[in-house]
Design an enzyme around this catalytic site. Structure first.
Site, PDB file in Angstrom:
ATOM      1  CG  ASP A   1      -2.219   0.831   0.883  1.00  0.00           C
ATOM      2  OD1 ASP A   1      -2.177   1.648  -0.050  1.00  0.00           O
ATOM      3  OD2 ASP A   1      -3.233   0.679   1.586  1.00  0.00           O
TER       4      ASP A   1
HETATM    5  C1  BGC Z   1      -5.161   3.128   0.147  1.00  0.00           C
HETATM    6  C2  BGC Z   1      -5.337   2.114  -0.954  1.00  0.00           C
HETATM    7  C3  BGC Z   1      -5.282   2.810  -2.288  1.00  0.00           C
HETATM    8  C4  BGC Z   1      -3.946   3.499  -2.403  1.00  0.00           C
HETATM    9  C5  BGC Z   1      -3.713   4.170  -3.739  1.00  0.00           C
HETATM   10  C6  BGC Z   1      -3.927   3.988  -0.064  1.00  0.00           C
HETATM   11  O1  BGC Z   1      -3.870   5.040   0.822  1.00  0.00           O
HETATM   12  O2  BGC Z   1      -5.103   2.456   1.389  1.00  0.00           O
HETATM   13  O3  BGC Z   1      -6.540   1.425  -0.792  1.00  0.00           O
HETATM   14  O4  BGC Z   1      -5.517   1.910  -3.326  1.00  0.00           O
HETATM   15  O5  BGC Z   1      -3.855   4.469  -1.385  1.00  0.00           O
HETATM   16  O6  BGC Z   1      -4.380   5.355  -3.852  1.00  0.00           O
END
Ligand code: BGC
Length: 738
Positions: free
Chosen positions: A268
Site C-alpha cells: 500500500d
Molecule cells: C489506500 C489504498 C489505495 C492506495 C492508492 C492507499 O492510501 O489504502 O486502498 O488503493 O492508497 O491510492
C-alpha cells in the site's frame, strides 16, 4: 479523434512465458528493480518521473489520468528506456470512474453479483479509455465496525457475501481477456485484516487469532485468488505484531504456498517505509529487506527497493531469485494487458456526455442498493396524485457532490441528478414543492435555517427529509467515534416530527449510522448510502412507487455505538440473552440484589440485538415462505444435499426478495457462529406468483479451519434456516456423517 476499439490478439500463456524469460535475460539488476517501483503522478508532466522512466527506474505510475501525460510517459518508456518496457498505470477506480455507482457498501446491499459485475465492467471501460490499466479494487476487507471510515469501501460484514460479490467485481473488471479495451487488471485489497483495526480507527493495530483470520477474513481473498484477480495489495495494519507488508505468513505461506497464487503483490501507499514507524524495521534498508523477503513484489510510492535492494543482494541478505520472481509476476500482467503491443492510446473524446447504457447500470445499482428500513402505516410509496404540498428538507436533498460518495476522484458531478431535481421532474404540476435545507451541511450546528424548514413542513402534508453524512465523513482515514447523525440533524428531525406530518427520511451515508431516534421521529426510513450519479432518480422512483425497494443490509446496524462490534455471525456464549431474559436498565428496581435480574449476555441500556439485523430490508409487497424441505436428512462427506423452499408474492405489487440460507454447525471442535450465510438467491415475483427455490450444499461448504489447524467439515448435526434476513426462522436440520 475517435478511440480505436480494436486491440491486438491476446498472447497465449506459452508465448507470455517465453517472452518473460527472454526479457528477463536481457535485464540488468537495476532494471529489474525498476520494474518493482510504482511512482505517483501529479496531474502534470513531471520531469523527475520522465528521467526515472528513461533510466528504467519505474515499472508503474499511479494517480495520473491525463491521457496526453500518460502517453508521454509511455512513449519515454517505450522509446527512450533501454528495454522499452511499458508502464502499468494504476488508479483507484473503486465505485465508477466518470459515471459513479453507489459506494461499494451500497452496491453490496443489492445482493446482486450480476449488478456488481456490470458496474465493474462499466467502470473498467471508462477508465481504460483514458489509459488506465489497473484498479485498486475490489476492497474485500471484512469489517464489523461502522466507526471505521473504510466500511464505505467494503462489501460488509459477511465472508460469504463478500466472497461472491468480490469475485463478481473481479470478473467485471477483468473479463476473460485483460488486453481488451474495456477491461482493467483488478487488485484484491488489503491483505489482510485491515478491517479489524482496533476501535475502528483507521490504520490501527489488529489483534486477531488464526481461526478468525482464516474462517472470516481470508475467505473473500481466497475467492478472489480463485477468480484470477491479477494482483493483491498488502494492508497498512500491524497484524498480531507483524505488519502486513512484512508478513511472510500472509504473503508467502498462505497466498503463495497454500493458494498457489500467480498474480503479483503490491504494497500500500508507503506501507513499506511505514514498517519503521510501526517499530518493526530500524531503517529504510531493513524495511526493504523485510518486505521483499515477505513477498511484496512492487513498492507503492516509497523508494526503499530502488535505494537498497541492490546492496541487500550484494550482502547476501536478499536472494536475487526473489527479484526475478517479482519481475516475472509483474511482466506477466503487463503482457496479458497487451501493453507491449498497445501502451500509447489515441486520446479519448472528452467525457462531455454520459453514456445512456452506463447511466442505466448506475441507476439499476442505485435502485437495488436502497434499503427500506421502516414503513409505518405503509406511508410509502407516496401517491403522487394525492399530494398537494410536499416539503423537501435537509442538507442532502440537493447536493450532487455529496451523493457521489468517497473515492470520487474522476466522477463527473455535472451528470448527477439530485433527489430534489428528480422530485421536481416527477411530481405532477399541481404539487407545490417547498424546499428548505434546514442546515447548510450535515455537520452544521447553525440552527438559523430551522425556521424556514419548519415553515415549509407546516405548509405541507408530507415531509421528505434528506439527511446523513457528507462524503468526507467516511472513507480512508475518516473514522468516527460517534456514528449518530452529525451536526444538529437529529434536532431538526425532532422538531419536524413534532408537526405531526407524514414523514419520510432518506439517509445518505458512508456507513451504518446509529438511528435509534428515528424510531420515533419518522414514519418511513430509506437507507440510500452514497448512491452515485443516478441516486436522485432511483430514490425518487422508490418514494413514488414507480419501483419497489429490494435492498438488504450487508452489515448490522447498531442502536448505539457501544454495541460495536455487533454482527450476526457471532458465537453463542455460555449465557446468551433472549427477549425473555433481557432487562432494560430502567426496569431494574433500585437496590435490586446483584443476581436478581439474571446473568445473561446483553447491555442493560441497549439490549443484545442490533437496531436492524444483517440481511434486513422491507418491500412494498409481502412474501410468504413455505416449509424448508430437505432432499435427505443425512448426507455423507463428499456428497451434496439439496434444500428447497417455496416463496410466494402475496402482496399486490411486483417485487424482488433476497432469499437467504443460514447454517449452524451445532457442536464443533472450535465453537462455530450461531449462524452463517451459505447461499442466497434474489427472485423477482409478480403478485400471486410463486417459485420453488433449491439450494445445494456440499460438505465442502461446511468446512472450516478447525482444531489442529485443519480445514475440515466435522460430522454432526446442522441447523438450516431460510428467510428474508439473518433472523430467518423457517428451519430444518440435517446430519453430516463421516
Ligand atoms: C489506500 C489504498 C489505495 C492506495 C492508492 C492507499 O492510501 O489504502 O486502498 O488503493 O492508497 O491510492
Amino acid at each position: 479523434m475517435t478511440l480505436n476499439q480494436t486491440h491486438p490478439p491476446a498472447l497465449n500463456d506459452a508465448e507470455v512465458e517465453k517472452r518473460i524469460k527472454t526479457l528477463l535475460n536481457r535485464m540488468t539488476l537495476p532494471e529489474k528493480i525498476g520494474q518493482m517501483a510504482q511512482w505517483p503522478g501529479h496531474g502534470k508532466l513531471d520531469g523527475d518521473l520522465c528521467d526515472a522512466i528513461r533510466k528504467g527506474q519505474v515499472g508503474s505510475v499511479l494517480n495520473e489520468v491525463d491521457t496526453e501525460i500518460l502517453n508521454e510517459y509511455q512513449r519515454i518508456a517505450l522509446e527512450e528506456s533501454r528495454l522499452g518496457i511499458p508502464l502499468i498505470i494504476g488508479r483507484d477506480v473503486i465505485h465508477g470512474f466518470h459515471t459513479m455507482l453507489p459506494i461499494p457498501l451500497g452496491q453490496a446491499a443489492t445482493w446482486s453479483p450480476e449488478l456488481l459485475e456490470q458496474g465493474a465492467h462499466m467502470a473498467a471501460r471508462e477508465a481504460r479509455e483514458v489509459g488506465i490499466h489497473w484498479t485498486f479494487a475490489p476492497m474485500i476487507d471484512i469489517t464489523r465496525d461502522p466507526r471505521w471510515g473504510r466500511i464505505a469501501e467494503s462489501l460488509g460484514e459477511d465472508p460469504y457475501l463478500t466472497s461472491v460479490l468480490g469475485a463478481a467485481m473481479v470478473k467485471g473488471f477483468q473479463g476473460d481477456d485483460l488486453s481488451a479495451d474495456d477491461r482493467l487488471a483488478a487488485c484484491a485489497k488489503h491483505f489482510a485484516a485491515y478491517g479489524y483495526s482496533e476501535a475502528g480507527r483507521d490504520y490501527a493495530y489488529v489483534n486477531l487469532n488464526e481461526h478468525e483470520l482464516r474462517n472470516i477474513v481470508l475467505r473473500p481473498f481466497k475467492a478472489a485468488a480463485a477468480a484470477g484477480v491479477a494482483s493483491f495489495m498488502t494492508g497498512f495494519s500491524d497484524l498480531n505484531g507483524v505488519p502486513a507488508s512484512a508478513n511472510e505468513f500472509l504473503n508467502r505461506q498462505i497466498l503463495r504456498a497454500e493458494w498457489d497464487y500467480k498474480g503479483f503483490v503490491v504494497s500500500d501507499w508507503d506501507s513499506i517505509i511505514q514498517l519503521i514507524t510501526h517499530g518493526f524495521s530500524e531503517n529504510e534498508k531493513e524495511a526493504a529487506a523485510a518486505a521483499i523477503n515477505a513477498g511484496v513484489n512492487m513498492e507503492m510510492t516509497s523508494r526503499s527497493y530502488l535505494h537498497h535492494l541492490e546492496e541487500l543482494i550484494e550482502e547476501g541478505r536478499v536472494d536475487e531469485e526473489l527479484i526475478d520472481e517479482a519481475v516475472s509476476l509483474i511482466l506477466r500482467i503487463k503482457f496479458k494487458l497487451g501493453l507491449f503491443e498497445k501502451a500509447v492510446i489515441e486520446a479519448p473524446q472528452p467525457a462531455d456526455v454520459p453514456r445512456p447504457e452506463h447511466l442505466d447500470i448506475a441507476y439499476q445499482t442505485a435502485l437495488e442498493s436502497v434499503v427500506l428500513l421502516k414503513n409505518d402505516y405503509h406511508v410509502l410509496p407516496l401517491n403522487r396524485h394525492a399530494q398537494r404540498n410536499v416539503a423537501v428538507i435537509g442538507p442532502l436533498a440537493d447536493d450532487a457532490y455529496e451523493q457521489l460518495g468517497t473515492w470520487t476522484f474522476d466522477g463527473i458531478e455535472a451528470w448527477t441528478e439530485t433527489p430534489l431535481a428528480a422530485l421536481r421532474r416527477e411530481l405532477p404540476e399541481h404539487v407545490q414543492i417547498h424546499y428548505a435545507k434546514g442546515l447548510s451541511h450535515t455537520r452544521s450546528y447553525d440552527r438559523s435555517g430551522f425556521g424556514e424548514a419548519l415553515e415549509a413542513a407546516s405548509r405541507s402534508e408530507t415531509v421528505i427529509m434528506f439527511m446523513g453524512e457528507e462524503a468526507i465523513l467516511s472513507g480512508e482515514a475518516h473514522s468516527r467515534a460517534d456514528i449518530n447523525l452529525p451536526g444538529a440533524q437529529n434536532e431538526l428531525l425532532q422538531e419536524l416530527s413534532r408537526l405531526g406530518k407524514t414523514t419520510v427520511l432518506v439517509i445518505m451515508a458512508g456507513r451504518p449510522l446509529t438511528l435509534d431516534l428515528t424510531r420515533h421521529t419518522t414514519n418511513a426510513l430509506l437507507y440510500a448510502w452514497h448512491p452515485g450519479t443516478m441516486g436522485g432518480k432511483a430514490i425518487v422512483d422508490l418514494i413514488l412507487g414507480e419501483k419497489t425497494p429490494s435492498g438488504k443490509l450487508p452489515v448490522s446496524f447498531p442502536k448505539h455505538v457501544g454495541q460495536i462490534p455487533i454482527y450476526y455471525n457471532q458465537r453463542s456464549s455460555g449465557r446468551p440473552a433472549s427477549r425473555d431474559s433481557y432487562v432494560h436498565i430502567d426496569e431494574i428496581p433500585v437496590r435490586a440484589p446483584q443476581t436478581s435480574v439474571g446473568n445473561y449476555s446483553f447491555h442493560m441500556d441497549a439490549g443484545f440485538e442490533p437496531l436492524y439485523p444483517f440481511g434486513f430490508g422491507l418491500s412494498y409487497t409481502q412474501f410468504n415462505f413455505g416449509e424448508v424441505y430437505l432432499e435427505k436428512e443425512r448426507f455423507a462427506m463428499g456428497e451434496t444435499i439439496s434444500i428447497y423452499i417455496d416463496i410466494t408474492n402475496v402482496g399486490v405489487r411486483e417485487g424482488a426478495e433476497v432469499v437467504q440460507l443460514y447454517v449452524r454447525d451445532r457442536f464443533a471442535s472450535i465453537t462455530r457462529p450461531v449462524r452463517e450465510l451459505k447461499r442466497f438467491k434474489k427472485v423477482l415475483l409478480k403478485p400471486g406468483e410463486w417459485q420453488r427455490l433449491s439450494f445445494e450444499l456440499t460438505s465442502a461448504d461446511l468446512e472450516y479451519f478447525c482444531k489442529n489447524k485443519r480445514w475440515k467439515a466435522e460430522p454432526g448435526d446442522f441447523d438450516v434456516w431460510i428467510g428474508s434476513d439473518s433472523r430467518a426462522h423457517h428451519h430444518a436440520q440435517f446430519t453430516l456423517t463421516a
